[in-house]
Design an enzyme around this catalytic site. Structure first.
Site, short mmCIF file in Angstrom:
data_model
loop_
_atom_site.label_atom_id
_atom_site.label_comp_id
_atom_site.label_asym_id
_atom_site.label_seq_id
_atom_site.Cartn_x
_atom_site.Cartn_y
_atom_site.Cartn_z
CD GLU A 1 34.49 46.30 29.25
OE1 GLU A 1 33.34 46.72 29.50
OE2 GLU A 1 35.34 46.12 30.14
NE ARG B 1 46.99 36.21 35.07
CZ ARG B 1 47.64 35.52 36.01
NH1 ARG B 1 47.78 34.22 35.88
NH2 ARG B 1 48.16 36.13 37.06
#
Lengths: 305, 308
Positions: free
Chosen positions: B55, B163
């Site tokens: 990342e 989500r």
């Protein structure tokens, strides 16, 4: 072919300015600035296509000094190139100056990215190189890493990414990475803190073509940059062996000079050494050279403060 | 309009905007199927970059692409993305790179995967940086508009996405603007300011409270940085009581931002609802109930807060 004599002369001027600005600032990083300056000068005055009058020219070549603590070297070269007046160099690290202690892109046109929090510049360089490729611009990207810096994990994320990113349409063969391998980090010698060796084999194993040079020999730097430009399909890695504090005898290879500014008297001695003048001939030299006389005068005034 | 996870709406918006704007590129760290950039990647393989599980390098590469004129959407779970805070701090914020950070899987509502996958401190971290706008859209419509806004907005943006499926709450003619909140339901007794996951539960709680003659104003605060200061002060001035509701740690989130403003400008009784302690595995409904973010829990907190 690089004009070695001209570039060496510019590097010498920049070394003087590095000492001058650090003495005025009273803090900063002479060792790594002096080890990297020949690389910076060879790039900025012998290789890169850039225009100090148009620092945001989209097709310019980019230099990302990932080891941001050596930014006095970059400031000295930028001032010499005309990005800002040389007078401004002595505002380094002072309140309100665009010459921040570590590079700030938002205050000084010509700085490409904020660096100095180590380990981040290579990733930024990958992104710029990729973006330039996608835009179809011929510009090149140069990234200079510190040796201690590559102890950072992010560097190895980027190392793994570099030769693969953009493939197959946009391989990053417009990117050249140079390691300023001066063998010293803040606390001590790199080999004592966390050894990098075998550093060539590491980068090769990550898929980079690697060459090894003396980072103070302009002709060697220039030749390696030629090799980088001739390489297709991959970014290129140069391990430049350098000397921390190069050019000033009492700073060379001394870990204590990583992050300590010279006092005015030390700065004057350093300037004299950089200019290659003996102690005996110094006053005579100053009498003839008004620029150096003024600079030394400034430093003597600092001493009286 | 049926409900949709805001991450799914993001993926659709990206596909649509990406077709018109060549500058848009995506970066992922092996979670493109979860961040929903996968459709964009299929359509524009030359503009979608999967950096692998790295990342920090993804964020830095995104910053570099932005410096070369692209509009990069740098995507991962909120926790993994903001977990690389130092890289965001220097490569994106201080560099002032035009990067769009997208953190999905916000909050405890992701449920079963447990705490290590939950973005719970991301707003607090990003909010401390001077120049990153923070947007947490409520539903599909608002998400699509927020993504379009992020493309137009010059400067770094953090988009916080869910989500779980989000039911529509914004009216069809709604227009997202940075720094502007939306009153979803008018009220007199208390201002309920919700953002993200629990916004639907705020409306449900207001209906429960209405049955007991407590009139709750429900405000959707998509723009967490900057806040809609005018709307907040106006509503709080009328109701005299403010409750914030978010699926984020109590420290430093929307509730923290509201507390800072009210505390300095117009001290007003305030109750912050959010996640206390670490999250844990479980079903999202059960987790919301445990943390008092379900309709009954929100209503109970309001009742207690108002001494009713």
């Amino acid at each position: 072919m690089a004009d070695v004599v001209r570039l060496d002369a510019i590097a010498r001027e920049c070394r003087v300015q590095i000492i001058r600005m650090l003495a005025h600032a009273g803090s900063g990083h002479p060792g790594g600035s002096l080890s990297v300056i020949d690389l910076v000068v060879t790039l900025m005055f012998g290789r890169m296509r850039h225009d100090p009058k148009r620092p945001d020219w989209p097709e310019r070549d980019r230099l990302i000094l990932s080891k941001g603590h050596a930014v006095p070297a970059l400031y000295a070269a930028m001032a010499r190139a005309g990005y800002f007046p040389e007078d401004q160099l002595i505002t380094l690290r002072k309140l309100g100056s665009p010459l921040q202690g570590h590079p700030d892109r938002t205050t000084l046109p010509g700085i490409e990215a904020a660096t100095g929090s180590l380990g981040q510049g290579l990733s930024i360089s990958l992104g710029i190189a990729l973006g330039l490729k996608m835009a179809g611009w011929p510009a090149r990207v140069y990234c200079i890493l510190g040796d201690g810096e590559i102890q950072e994990g992010q560097v190895w994320e980027a190392a793994m990414s570099g030769p693969q990113l953009g493939q197959p349409q946009h391989p990053l063969d417009n990117l050249t990475v140079i390691l300023d391998y001066n063998k010293i980090q803040l606390d001590d010698f790199v080999a004592k803190i966390r050894d990098l060796e075998p550093v060539l084999a590491k980068w090769q194993a990550f898929g980079w073509p690697v060459v090894e040079i003396d980072g103070h020999k302009i002709d060697q730097i220039d030749k390696a940059l030629d090799q980088a430009e001739a390489t297709r399909g991959k970014p290129f890695f140069i391990v430049a062996h350098t000397v921390k504090g190069k050019g000033v005898s009492f700073m060379e290879n001394q870990p204590e000079w990583h992050g300590k500014a010279p006092k005015p008297a030390e700065a004057i001695a350093a300037v004299r050494e950089i200019l290659g003048v003996s102690e005996a001939a110094w006053e005579e030299y100053l009498a003839k050279d008004s620029t150096t006389r003024a600079l030394v005068g400034e430093l003597r005034a600092l001493e009286r403060k | 309009m049926p409900g949709k996870a805001t991450r799914a709406a993001f993926g659709e918006a990206l596909l649509e905007l990406g077709a018109r704007d060549e500058r848009i590129v995506t970066l992922d760290a092996d979670l493109s199927k979860s961040t929903m950039t996968v459709a964009f990647a299929k359509k524009h393989p030359d503009r979608a970059f999967n950096l692998g599980i790295a990342e920090q390098n993804m964020i830095g590469t995104g910053a570099g692409l932005a410096l070369a004129g692209k509009i990069p959407f740098v995507c991962s779970f909120a926790c993994f993305l903001v977990g690389r805070f130092e890289t965001i701090r220097i490569s994106v914020a201080y560099t002032n790179a035009n990067v769009k950070l997208v953190g999905t899987h916000a909050g405890i509502a992701i449920g079963e995967d447990g705490y290590s996958q939950m973005g719970l401190e991301d707003v607090a971290c990003i909010r401390s940086l001077p120049n990153i706008a923070i947007v947490q859209p409520a539903d599909e419509l608002e998400t699509k508009q927020a993504v379009a806004y992020a493309v137009e907005h010059e400067g770094p943006v953090y988009l916080r996405l869910t989500r779980q499926t989000m039911e529509p709450v914004c009216p069809p003619d709604y227009r997202f603007r940075l720094g502007q909140w939306l009153v979803l339901r008018g009220g007199r007794d208390v201002t309920l300011i919700g953002s993200g996951g629990p916004i639907g539960n705020c409306l449900e709680a207001a209906r429960l409270l209405a049955a007991e003659s407590i009139s709750a104003e429900v405000v959707n605060a998509a723009s967490i940085k900057p806040l809609d200061e005018d709307l907040l002060l106006r509503s709080a001035g009328r109701t005299g009581h403010v409750v914030t509701v978010e699926d984020h740690a109590l420290a430093g989130g929307l509730g923290g931002a509201v507390a800072e403003l009210l505390g300095e400008v117009m001290p007003t009784p305030l109750k912050r609802l959010g996640v206390q302690g670490f999250g844990e595995s479980g079903d999202s409904k059960g987790l919301y109930a445990k943390h008092g973010l379900d309709p009954a829990g929100i209503a109970a907190s309001v009742r207690k807060f108002l001494n009713r």
